[in-house]
Design an enzyme around this catalytic site. Structure first.
Site, PDB file in Angstrom:
ATOM      1  N   GLY A  87      99.070  67.954  20.054  1.00 38.76           N
ATOM      2  CA  GLY A  87      98.216  69.118  20.702  1.00 38.76           C
ATOM      3  C   GLY A  87      98.306  70.289  19.395  1.00 38.76           C
ATOM      4  N   GLN A 101      97.610  79.099  17.219  1.00 35.80           N
ATOM      5  CA  GLN A 101      98.559  78.474  16.181  1.00 35.80           C
ATOM      6  C   GLN A 101      97.706  78.565  14.755  1.00 35.80           C
ATOM      7  OE1 GLN A 101      99.583  74.597  18.380  1.00 35.80           O
ATOM      8  NE2 GLN A 101     101.322  75.078  17.284  1.00 35.80           N
ATOM      9  N   CYS A 125     106.849  71.111  17.972  1.00 35.13           N
ATOM     10  CA  CYS A 125     105.580  72.065  18.082  1.00 35.13           C
ATOM     11  C   CYS A 125     105.245  72.142  16.406  1.00 35.13           C
ATOM     12  CB  CYS A 125     105.747  73.470  18.422  1.00 35.13           C
ATOM     13  SG  CYS A 125     104.480  74.563  18.518  1.00 35.13           S
ATOM     14  N   LEU A 126     104.062  71.997  16.089  1.00 35.71           N
ATOM     15  CA  LEU A 126     103.488  72.324  14.661  1.00 35.71           C
ATOM     16  C   LEU A 126     104.153  73.670  14.430  1.00 35.71           C
ATOM     17  CD1 LEU A 126     100.164  70.446  14.808  1.00 35.71           C
ATOM     18  CD2 LEU A 126     102.350  69.590  14.053  1.00 35.71           C
ATOM     19  N   HIS A 141     102.617  72.905  27.469  1.00 36.27           N
ATOM     20  CA  HIS A 141     102.892  73.280  26.341  1.00 36.27           C
ATOM     21  C   HIS A 141     101.485  74.085  25.544  1.00 36.27           C
ATOM     22  CE1 HIS A 141     105.210  72.610  22.035  1.00 36.27           C
ATOM     23  NE2 HIS A 141     104.188  73.225  21.568  1.00 36.27           N
ATOM     24  N   GLU A 142     100.505  73.690  25.399  1.00 36.16           N
ATOM     25  CA  GLU A 142      99.386  74.142  24.959  1.00 36.16           C
ATOM     26  C   GLU A 142      98.947  75.484  25.577  1.00 36.16           C
ATOM     27  OE1 GLU A 142      99.154  73.360  21.724  1.00 36.16           O
ATOM     28  OE2 GLU A 142     100.222  71.464  21.975  1.00 36.16           O
ATOM     29  N   HIS A 147     101.265  78.371  24.486  1.00 31.33           N
ATOM     30  CA  HIS A 147     100.649  79.117  23.549  1.00 31.33           C
ATOM     31  C   HIS A 147      99.740  80.000  23.736  1.00 31.33           C
ATOM     32  CE1 HIS A 147     102.587  76.947  20.224  1.00 31.33           C
ATOM     33  NE2 HIS A 147     102.298  75.766  20.467  1.00 31.33           N
TER      34      HIS A 147
HETATM   35 NI    NI Z   1     103.142  73.849  19.934  1.00 30.73          NI
END
Ligand code: NI
Length: 177
Positions: free
Chosen positions: A46, A51, A93-94, A135-136, A139
């Site tokens: 995701g 991000q 997470c990226l 999670h997304e 963000h």
């Molecule tokens: Ni993330």
């Protein structure tokens, strides 16, 4: 299409609240394509617009094991309609590369959202997809999974063991069948 830079924890853009998408124009389509390409390049399941430094309520996800593009999903202006039960799983997470932790999330969620054409859709998801949606969506509110972890963050060492980043001790991972 172009790869975008993924911002890491510590950058203030990750802590801001994103605004609703109102215009489903060419610029939005470019952003969506870039998010998908960047997610794939980074081997993420995701990726949310903040991000990559764009404070709009958009995320992309692909929970397919091999990331088959046929399973790409584009979620715009998501709203939760229902959340049920709980799952306790490892997340990464990226924006926090190499770091993992356990987070409690709903086992099943139902959302209403708009797709990339602006059409309203509903989706009920469980397991990894439910977790990814939560999670997304976090963000989009400026929340990172590290805000919600149960226990400490950990890294995997070269032997594949999970090591607590604070204590340096090995973390006992929950084994699922
Ligand atoms: Ni993330």
């Amino acid at each position: 299409m172009a790869l975008r830079k993924v911002f890491h924890d510590g950058d203030p853009v990750l802590r801001k609240k994103s605004r609703r998408v109102e215009k489903f124009d060419d610029r939005l389509q470019d952003l969506v394509d870039d998010l998908l390409e960047t997610m794939r390049e980074e081997n993420g399941v995701g990726l949310a617009a903040p991000q990559v430094g764009v404070l709009r309520r958009i995320f992309v996800m692909n929970v397919h094991e091999e990331g088959d593009p046929a399973h790409d999903m584009v979620i715009i202006n998501p709203e939760f309609l229902a959340q049920e039960a709980t799952q306790h799983e490892v997340e990464g997470c990226l924006s926090l590369p190499g770091l993992y932790g356990y987070v409690d999330r709903p086992a099943q969620v139902t959302i209403r959202y708009q797709d990339r054409t602006g059409q309203t859709q509903e989706l009920t998801a469980d397991g990894l997809m439910a977790r990814c949606i939560c999670h997304e969506s976090d963000h989009l509110e400026g929340i990172l999974f590290s805000d919600k972890i149960v226990g400490n963050l950990f890294r995997y060492n070269k032997d594949g063991k999970a090591i607590d980043v604070k204590t340096g001790e090995e973390v006992e991972l929950i084994q699922h069948d």
